[in-house]
Write a protein that holds these residues in place. Structure first.
Motif, PDB file in Angstrom:
ATOM      1  N   PRO A  20       0.810  -1.217   0.000  1.00 61.38           N
ATOM      2  CA  PRO A  20       0.000   0.000   0.000  1.00 61.38           C
ATOM      3  C   PRO A  20       0.849   1.277   0.000  1.00 61.38           C
ATOM      4  CG  PRO A  20       0.192  -0.812   2.233  1.00 61.38           C
ATOM      5  CD  PRO A  20       0.953  -1.783   1.348  1.00 61.38           C
ATOM      6  N   LEU A  21       0.150   2.382  -0.216  1.00 59.26           N
ATOM      7  CA  LEU A  21       0.778   3.696  -0.213  1.00 59.26           C
ATOM      8  C   LEU A  21      -0.279   4.706   0.226  1.00 59.26           C
ATOM      9  CD1 LEU A  21       3.500   5.146  -1.704  1.00 59.26           C
ATOM     10  CD2 LEU A  21       1.612   6.036  -3.034  1.00 59.26           C
ATOM     11  N   THR A  22       0.057   5.517   1.221  1.00 59.45           N
ATOM     12  CA  THR A  22      -0.872   6.537   1.713  1.00 59.45           C
ATOM     13  C   THR A  22      -0.492   7.890   1.131  1.00 59.45           C
ATOM     14  OG1 THR A  22      -1.279   5.296   3.739  1.00 59.45           O
ATOM     15  CG2 THR A  22      -1.829   7.638   3.787  1.00 59.45           C
ATOM     16  N   PRO A 101      -6.365  13.327   0.009  1.00 60.46           N
ATOM     17  CA  PRO A 101      -5.297  13.208   0.996  1.00 60.46           C
ATOM     18  C   PRO A 101      -5.743  12.299   2.146  1.00 60.46           C
ATOM     19  CG  PRO A 101      -5.535  15.490   0.301  1.00 60.46           C
ATOM     20  CD  PRO A 101      -6.703  14.731  -0.288  1.00 60.46           C
ATOM     21  N   GLY A 102      -4.853  11.414   2.556  1.00 60.38           N
ATOM     22  CA  GLY A 102      -5.155  10.453   3.606  1.00 60.38           C
ATOM     23  C   GLY A 102      -5.605   9.102   3.079  1.00 60.38           C
ATOM     24  N   ASP A 103      -5.996   9.032   1.802  1.00 60.29           N
ATOM     25  CA  ASP A 103      -6.373   7.744   1.223  1.00 60.29           C
ATOM     26  C   ASP A 103      -5.159   6.828   1.149  1.00 60.29           C
ATOM     27  OD1 ASP A 103      -9.004   8.516   0.850  1.00 60.29           O
ATOM     28  OD2 ASP A 103      -8.862   8.693  -1.337  1.00 60.29           O
ATOM     29  N   ARG A 106      -3.796   0.605  -2.918  1.00 62.84           N
ATOM     30  CA  ARG A 106      -3.150  -0.672  -3.225  1.00 62.84           C
ATOM     31  C   ARG A 106      -3.647  -1.070  -4.596  1.00 62.84           C
ATOM     32  NH1 ARG A 106      -6.587  -4.899  -2.817  1.00 62.84           N
ATOM     33  NH2 ARG A 106      -8.548  -4.502  -1.728  1.00 62.84           N
ATOM     34  N   GLY A 107      -2.932  -1.995  -5.223  1.00 63.24           N
ATOM     35  CA  GLY A 107      -3.333  -2.352  -6.567  1.00 63.24           C
ATOM     36  C   GLY A 107      -3.103  -3.801  -6.910  1.00 63.24           C
ATOM     37  N   ILE A 132      -6.524   0.032  -9.211  1.00 64.16           N
ATOM     38  CA  ILE A 132      -6.048   0.672  -7.988  1.00 64.16           C
ATOM     39  C   ILE A 132      -7.264   0.901  -7.097  1.00 64.16           C
ATOM     40  CG2 ILE A 132      -4.881   2.681  -6.981  1.00 64.16           C
ATOM     41  CD1 ILE A 132      -3.089   0.937  -8.781  1.00 64.16           C
ATOM     42  N   LEU A 133      -7.171   0.440  -5.853  1.00 62.28           N
ATOM     43  CA  LEU A 133      -8.260   0.546  -4.890  1.00 62.28           C
ATOM     44  C   LEU A 133      -7.853   1.460  -3.744  1.00 62.28           C
ATOM     45  CD1 LEU A 133      -8.908  -3.291  -4.704  1.00 62.28           C
ATOM     46  CD2 LEU A 133     -10.343  -1.637  -5.912  1.00 62.28           C
ATOM     47  N   ASN A 134      -8.850   2.106  -3.139  1.00 63.63           N
ATOM     48  CA  ASN A 134      -8.571   2.882  -1.931  1.00 63.63           C
ATOM     49  C   ASN A 134      -8.796   2.004  -0.698  1.00 63.63           C
ATOM     50  OD1 ASN A 134     -11.369   2.850  -1.405  1.00 63.63           O
ATOM     51  ND2 ASN A 134     -11.679   4.965  -2.103  1.00 63.63           N
ATOM     52  N   GLN A 135      -8.683   2.601   0.472  1.00 60.65           N
ATOM     53  CA  GLN A 135      -8.782   1.860   1.729  1.00 60.65           C
ATOM     54  C   GLN A 135     -10.165   1.248   1.951  1.00 60.65           C
ATOM     55  OE1 GLN A 135      -8.212   5.135   1.442  1.00 60.65           O
ATOM     56  NE2 GLN A 135     -10.007   6.095   2.367  1.00 60.65           N
TER      57      GLN A 135
END
Length: 154
Positions: A20-22, A101-103, A106-107, A132-135
């Protein structure tokens, strides 16, 4: 390097995950200021007057973050990295919802097609479906990169 993943080793249906990456507010604004300086990418006040409502990242920033996560994952497997020859384009790039911002992203990448190059026997072409998906497991981006892969030496 005996563990190189050559074009011949890649199969339709192969997939791998990355991230993941925030995303931070500071990097969202910095990217927009340099590459996509539209007001809704630069301030909540400007975004409030649009359908975004609050600050959202540029779609190009989202795409760049895909590349960052993807390459980071590739670098964990030197054999995969060694066979990658770059890409010739992207089909069907879609930004499906705003990245905030803050999301946390991951993919996944799944091979959907491959073919040997007719003009360059040292490589083949691999098309993959990237999501690509968010949290919240909501898709933020989809696309089909068209990558070149080294063929096994004869």
């Amino acid at each position: 390097m005996d563990d190189i993943l050559y074009f011949e080793d890649i199969q339709v249906g192969d997939s791998f995950a990355f991230g993941p990456l925030t995303v931070t507010r500071e990097e969202t604004i910095a990217f927009a200021a340099e590459f996509d300086a539209q007001p809704f990418h630069l301030s909540d006040e400007a975004a409030a007057t649009t359908h975004f409502g609050t600050l959202s990242a540029s779609g190009w920033h989202t795409t760049a973050l895909f590349m960052k996560m993807f390459v980071t994952e590739m670098q964990k497997n030197p054999g995969r990295q060694a066979a990658s020859l770059g890409a010739i384009g992207v089909d069907e790039l879609r930004w499906l919802r705003p990245l905030r911002p803050g999301d946390t992203l991951r993919g996944t990448s799944e091979v959907i097609d491959k073919k040997a190059s007719q003009s360059r026997p040292e490589m083949g072409i691999v098309r993959s479906k990237v999501t690509i998906l968010n949290q919240d497991d909501q898709p933020v981006l989809t696309m089909i990169p068209i990558a070149m892969w080294r063929t096994r030496p004869i």
